[in-house]
Design a protein around this motif. Structure first.
Motif, PDB file in Angstrom:
ATOM      1  N   VAL A 165       5.145  17.155   8.698  1.00  0.00           N
ATOM      2  CA  VAL A 165       5.489  16.016   9.563  1.00  0.00           C
ATOM      3  C   VAL A 165       5.289  14.688   8.833  1.00  0.00           C
ATOM      4  N   PRO A 166       4.064  14.378   8.323  1.00  0.00           N
ATOM      5  CA  PRO A 166       3.916  13.114   7.597  1.00  0.00           C
ATOM      6  C   PRO A 166       4.717  13.063   6.306  1.00  0.00           C
ATOM      7  N   ILE A 167       4.929  14.214   5.653  1.00  0.00           N
ATOM      8  CA  ILE A 167       5.688  14.222   4.406  1.00  0.00           C
ATOM      9  C   ILE A 167       7.150  13.867   4.675  1.00  0.00           C
ATOM     10  N   ILE A 168       7.731  14.477   5.708  1.00  0.00           N
ATOM     11  CA  ILE A 168       9.128  14.177   6.045  1.00  0.00           C
ATOM     12  C   ILE A 168       9.269  12.725   6.495  1.00  0.00           C
ATOM     13  N   ALA A 169       8.320  12.270   7.327  1.00  0.00           N
ATOM     14  CA  ALA A 169       8.369  10.879   7.785  1.00  0.00           C
ATOM     15  C   ALA A 169       8.258   9.916   6.607  1.00  0.00           C
ATOM     16  N   GLY A 170       7.382  10.234   5.650  1.00  0.00           N
ATOM     17  CA  GLY A 170       7.245   9.383   4.474  1.00  0.00           C
ATOM     18  C   GLY A 170       8.482   9.394   3.605  1.00  0.00           C
ATOM     19  N   THR A 171       9.117  10.559   3.468  1.00  0.00           N
ATOM     20  CA  THR A 171      10.343  10.651   2.681  1.00  0.00           C
ATOM     21  C   THR A 171      11.453   9.807   3.295  1.00  0.00           C
ATOM     22  N   VAL A 172      11.560   9.855   4.620  1.00  0.00           N
ATOM     23  CA  VAL A 172      12.563   9.038   5.306  1.00  0.00           C
ATOM     24  C   VAL A 172      12.271   7.559   5.089  1.00  0.00           C
ATOM     25  N   ARG A 173      11.001   7.184   5.133  1.00  0.00           N
ATOM     26  CA  ARG A 173      10.638   5.789   4.919  1.00  0.00           C
ATOM     27  C   ARG A 173      10.999   5.335   3.516  1.00  0.00           C
ATOM     28  N   LEU A 174      10.724   6.172   2.518  1.00  0.00           N
ATOM     29  CA  LEU A 174      11.080   5.815   1.147  1.00  0.00           C
ATOM     30  C   LEU A 174      12.591   5.717   0.975  1.00  0.00           C
ATOM     31  N   ALA A 175      13.327   6.582   1.660  1.00  0.00           N
ATOM     32  CA  ALA A 175      14.793   6.524   1.591  1.00  0.00           C
ATOM     33  C   ALA A 175      15.302   5.216   2.187  1.00  0.00           C
ATOM     34  N   ASP A 176      14.680   4.776   3.275  1.00  0.00           N
ATOM     35  CA  ASP A 176      15.061   3.496   3.872  1.00  0.00           C
ATOM     36  C   ASP A 176      14.818   2.342   2.903  1.00  0.00           C
ATOM     37  N   LEU A 177      13.673   2.388   2.229  1.00  0.00           N
ATOM     38  CA  LEU A 177      13.345   1.323   1.292  1.00  0.00           C
ATOM     39  C   LEU A 177      14.301   1.322   0.100  1.00  0.00           C
ATOM     40  N   SER A 178      14.622   2.505  -0.396  1.00  0.00           N
ATOM     41  CA  SER A 178      15.529   2.576  -1.549  1.00  0.00           C
ATOM     42  C   SER A 178      16.946   2.182  -1.153  1.00  0.00           C
ATOM     43  N   GLY A 179      17.313   2.406   0.121  1.00  0.00           N
ATOM     44  CA  GLY A 179      18.644   2.021   0.585  1.00  0.00           C
ATOM     45  C   GLY A 179      18.833   0.531   0.715  1.00  0.00           C
ATOM     46  N   GLY A 180      17.716  -0.187   0.912  1.00  0.00           N
ATOM     47  CA  GLY A 180      17.779  -1.641   0.959  1.00  0.00           C
ATOM     48  C   GLY A 180      18.261  -2.233   2.267  1.00  0.00           C
ATOM     49  N   GLN A 181      18.427  -1.399   3.284  1.00  0.00           N
ATOM     50  CA  GLN A 181      18.904  -1.916   4.569  1.00  0.00           C
ATOM     51  C   GLN A 181      17.712  -2.283   5.442  1.00  0.00           C
ATOM     52  N   VAL A 182      17.591  -3.574   5.726  1.00  0.00           N
ATOM     53  CA  VAL A 182      16.447  -4.076   6.500  1.00  0.00           C
ATOM     54  C   VAL A 182      16.767  -4.004   7.987  1.00  0.00           C
ATOM     55  N   THR A 183      15.812  -3.428   8.743  1.00  0.00           N
ATOM     56  CA  THR A 183      15.914  -3.366  10.193  1.00  0.00           C
ATOM     57  C   THR A 183      14.638  -3.933  10.786  1.00  0.00           C
ATOM     58  N   PRO A 184      14.636  -4.246  12.073  1.00  0.00           N
ATOM     59  CA  PRO A 184      13.393  -4.738  12.691  1.00  0.00           C
ATOM     60  C   PRO A 184      12.231  -3.757  12.537  1.00  0.00           C
ATOM     61  N   GLU A 185      12.523  -2.441  12.450  1.00  0.00           N
ATOM     62  CA  GLU A 185      11.464  -1.439  12.348  1.00  0.00           C
ATOM     63  C   GLU A 185      10.860  -1.367  10.951  1.00  0.00           C
ATOM     64  N   ASN A 186      11.640  -1.683   9.902  1.00  0.00           N
ATOM     65  CA  ASN A 186      11.101  -1.531   8.544  1.00  0.00           C
ATOM     66  C   ASN A 186      10.959  -2.859   7.797  1.00  0.00           C
ATOM     67  N   ALA A 187      11.196  -3.972   8.482  1.00  0.00           N
ATOM     68  CA  ALA A 187      11.141  -5.266   7.800  1.00  0.00           C
ATOM     69  C   ALA A 187       9.781  -5.522   7.178  1.00  0.00           C
ATOM     70  N   ARG A 188       8.722  -5.062   7.843  1.00  0.00           N
ATOM     71  CA  ARG A 188       7.373  -5.311   7.314  1.00  0.00           C
ATOM     72  C   ARG A 188       7.156  -4.608   5.979  1.00  0.00           C
ATOM     73  N   PHE A 189       7.815  -3.481   5.757  1.00  0.00           N
ATOM     74  CA  PHE A 189       7.675  -2.767   4.492  1.00  0.00           C
ATOM     75  C   PHE A 189       8.424  -3.472   3.368  1.00  0.00           C
ATOM     76  N   PHE A 190       9.566  -4.078   3.678  1.00  0.00           N
ATOM     77  CA  PHE A 190      10.303  -4.828   2.665  1.00  0.00           C
ATOM     78  C   PHE A 190       9.561  -6.104   2.278  1.00  0.00           C
ATOM     79  N   ASP A 191       8.850  -6.693   3.236  1.00  0.00           N
ATOM     80  CA  ASP A 191       8.093  -7.915   2.935  1.00  0.00           C
ATOM     81  C   ASP A 191       6.957  -7.644   1.965  1.00  0.00           C
ATOM     82  N   SER A 192       6.356  -6.449   2.052  1.00  0.00           N
ATOM     83  CA  SER A 192       5.244  -6.094   1.158  1.00  0.00           C
ATOM     84  C   SER A 192       5.327  -4.594   0.863  1.00  0.00           C
ATOM     85  N   PRO A 193       6.172  -4.190  -0.101  1.00  0.00           N
ATOM     86  CA  PRO A 193       6.444  -2.760  -0.302  1.00  0.00           C
ATOM     87  C   PRO A 193       5.372  -1.994  -1.074  1.00  0.00           C
ATOM     88  N   VAL A 194       4.540  -2.678  -1.858  1.00  0.00           N
ATOM     89  CA  VAL A 194       3.615  -1.972  -2.750  1.00  0.00           C
ATOM     90  C   VAL A 194       2.665  -1.035  -1.989  1.00  0.00           C
TER      91      VAL A 194
END
Length: 231
Positions: free
Chosen positions: A29-58
């Motif tokens: 469960v956490p592994i799949i969720a994390g993989t999806v999150r990394l895919a979102d970050l690599s895709g570069g598409q910012v949404t209200p749900e992931n904007a905080r990760f783009f602001d500080s990705p490290v």
């Protein structure tokens, strides 16, 4: 070894791999969720749900890989046969432990950083933030105590503290086990029920860890000392 002894040992050999298999399954469960999150970050598409990760990705780029390796590799630490090393050579358990301790600290500390500095997403309120800080700090403390114990060659305490730390990490998978019955029987979660369910997941994981710690300690106490074992 007689045929009867061999037949008894084969099921036992298979059974001892059920624990890591179950832990890895729970980790999906956490592994799949994390993989999806990394895919979102690599895709570069910012949404209200992931904007905080783009602001500080490290922090999230540290957290997801370290959690993934920690959960999968850590599952095999519960296989007794992997604890035994050959003469003059460290066991697999010891080698993996040198990797898992820093990975666990990085996973917990990056998680604490995200809890404090990222904006709270929907349904994440103050109570859940407090719970994350409490259990994340406990995970750090357990790993440090486990490291201190092994440096003192207190391997029993080392195993206990590291088991508790792993229980906190694996609770991200336990959340599904706790949440699905709630959604089916009660309905969608609210900010309060989500916090309570996630908190219950941590408590449940730690309770299971304490059960096995107690059972192992009780079994060791009943086992006769080698010097007085019958011939």
């Amino acid at each position: 070894m007689t045929s009867a002894t061999a037949s008894r040992s084969r099921p036992h050999a298979r059974t001892r791999w059920l624990v890591p298999a179950a832990l890895i399954f729970l980790s999906l469960v956490p592994i799949i969720a994390g993989t999806v999150r990394l895919a979102d970050l690599s895709g570069g598409q910012v949404t209200p749900e992931n904007a905080r990760f783009f602001d500080s990705p490290v922090p999230v780029l540290i957290h997801i890989p370290t959690v993934t390796v920690y959960l999968v590799l850590g599952a095999f630490q519960f296989v007794p046969s992997l604890r035994r090393g050959q003469r003059g050579r460290p066991s697999w358990h010891k080698i993996a432990g040198r990797i898992l301790a820093p990975l666990g600290l990085l996973a917990a500390l990056s998680g604490l950083w995200m809890a404090v500095f990222y904006d709270l997403p929907p349904l994440d309120g103050t109570l859940l933030l407090i719970l994350r800080l409490v259990f994340g700090s406990a995970m750090v403390a357990f790993i440090v105590l486990g490291f201190i114990a092994v440096r003192r060659r207190n391997y029993v305490r080392h195993s206990e503290w590291m088991s508790r730390a792993y229980a906190i990490g694996i609770a991200q998978g336990t959340i599904v086990v706790v949440t699905i019955p709630w959604v089916v029987l009660v309905g969608p979660v609210t900010e309060l029920s989500r916090a309570l369910l996630i908190g219950a997941s941590w408590v449940l994981s730690l309770a299971v860890a304490e059960f096995f710690i107690h059972r192992r300690a009780h079994g060791s106490a009943r086992r006769p000392h080698p010097s007085i074992q019958p011939a």
